[in-house]
Design a protein around this motif. Structure first.
Motif, PDB file in Angstrom:
ATOM      1  N   TRP A   4     -49.914   4.814  31.107  1.00 14.94           N
ATOM      2  CA  TRP A   4     -50.746   3.742  31.653  1.00 14.94           C
ATOM      3  C   TRP A   4     -51.852   4.286  32.535  1.00 14.94           C
ATOM      4  CZ3 TRP A   4     -50.876  -0.880  29.774  1.00 14.94           C
ATOM      5  CH2 TRP A   4     -49.750  -1.423  29.167  1.00 14.94           C
ATOM      6  N   GLU A   5     -51.576   5.354  33.266  1.00 17.95           N
ATOM      7  CA  GLU A   5     -52.562   5.901  34.197  1.00 17.95           C
ATOM      8  C   GLU A   5     -53.804   6.448  33.496  1.00 17.95           C
ATOM      9  OE1 GLU A   5     -49.749   9.379  33.307  1.00 17.95           O
ATOM     10  OE2 GLU A   5     -49.612   7.200  33.435  1.00 17.95           O
ATOM     11  N   GLU A   6     -53.714   6.671  32.195  1.00 19.96           N
ATOM     12  CA  GLU A   6     -54.850   7.211  31.441  1.00 19.96           C
ATOM     13  C   GLU A   6     -55.731   6.140  30.814  1.00 19.96           C
ATOM     14  OE1 GLU A   6     -55.896  10.395  31.328  1.00 19.96           O
ATOM     15  OE2 GLU A   6     -54.307  10.718  32.812  1.00 19.96           O
ATOM     16  N   ILE A   7     -55.301   4.872  30.883  1.00 26.86           N
ATOM     17  CA  ILE A   7     -56.091   3.801  30.269  1.00 26.86           C
ATOM     18  C   ILE A   7     -56.281   2.665  31.269  1.00 26.86           C
ATOM     19  CG2 ILE A   7     -56.272   2.159  28.379  1.00 26.86           C
ATOM     20  CD1 ILE A   7     -54.760   4.003  26.640  1.00 26.86           C
ATOM     21  N   PRO A   8     -57.318   2.755  32.094  1.00 26.13           N
ATOM     22  CA  PRO A   8     -57.603   1.635  33.001  1.00 26.13           C
ATOM     23  C   PRO A   8     -57.901   0.365  32.195  1.00 26.13           C
ATOM     24  CG  PRO A   8     -58.993   3.543  33.470  1.00 26.13           C
ATOM     25  CD  PRO A   8     -58.264   3.830  32.204  1.00 26.13           C
ATOM     26  N   LYS A   9     -57.671  -0.784  32.782  1.00 19.35           N
ATOM     27  CA  LYS A   9     -57.879  -2.050  32.074  1.00 19.35           C
ATOM     28  C   LYS A   9     -59.261  -2.138  31.439  1.00 19.35           C
ATOM     29  CE  LYS A   9     -54.583  -5.146  34.146  1.00 19.35           C
ATOM     30  NZ  LYS A   9     -54.355  -6.422  34.771  1.00 19.35           N
TER      31      LYS A   9
END
Length: 159
Positions: A60-65
């Motif tokens: 998740w930390e690699e794909i910001p919203k």
């Protein structure tokens, strides 16, 4: 004039975290959300009082919203290890079934008066694993390099 360093300037190193209190566990839980694993990848070493799972963690930390849909989703294999485990109980989990893939939604801790308590691994689809522990100690360690998520999709909780 000098420019501030960016995160991209650093060298990526495998993630290694240990949670010894509830606040630390909340961070670890957020990182583990939507991890998937075969039911065969769980093991309790009773003599060592250790319960471990080999997870395929969504990064998740690699794909910001703002970037979802623009970047290739990634996963990384991690070991989630819970120490000081006295007893293991599960609900809605078929252990040893090679075809069963489980999805981890959260990791929480329910303390008791003795300083121990229960680590609760909540799974998608009403499954759960309860680990009775004498004290809280949960570690998350990446053991492979990140890879493109096989599904090519970001997990969606609307369904």
């Amino acid at each position: 004039m000098t420019q501030d360093a960016t995160f991209e300037d650093g060298t990526a190193k495998p993630l290694r975290l240990v949670a010894m209190d509830i606040e630390d566990l909340q961070v670890l839980s957020a990182l583990c959300q939507d991890s998937v694993f075969p039911a065969t990848e769980m093991q309790w070493h009773r003599g060592k009082q250790r319960f471990g799972i080999l997870l395929n963690r969504f990064r998740w930390e690699e794909i910001p919203k703002a970037d979802r849909g623009k970047r290739t989703p990634e996963r990384v294999q991690c070991v989630l290890a819970v120490e000081n485990v006295q007893r293991v109980a599960s609900q809605g989990v078929t252990q040893g079934d090679v075809d069963t893939i489980l999805s981890l939604m959260s990791v929480t801790f329910d303390p008791d008066e003795s300083g121990g308590g229960a680590v609760l691994l909540t799974l998608a689809g009403d499954g759960a694993i309860r680990l009775s522990v004498s004290e809280l100690e949960v570690a998350l360690r990446e053991v492979t390099r990140p890879y493109a998520a096989v599904s090519g999709k970001v997990p969606d909780h609307k369904e």
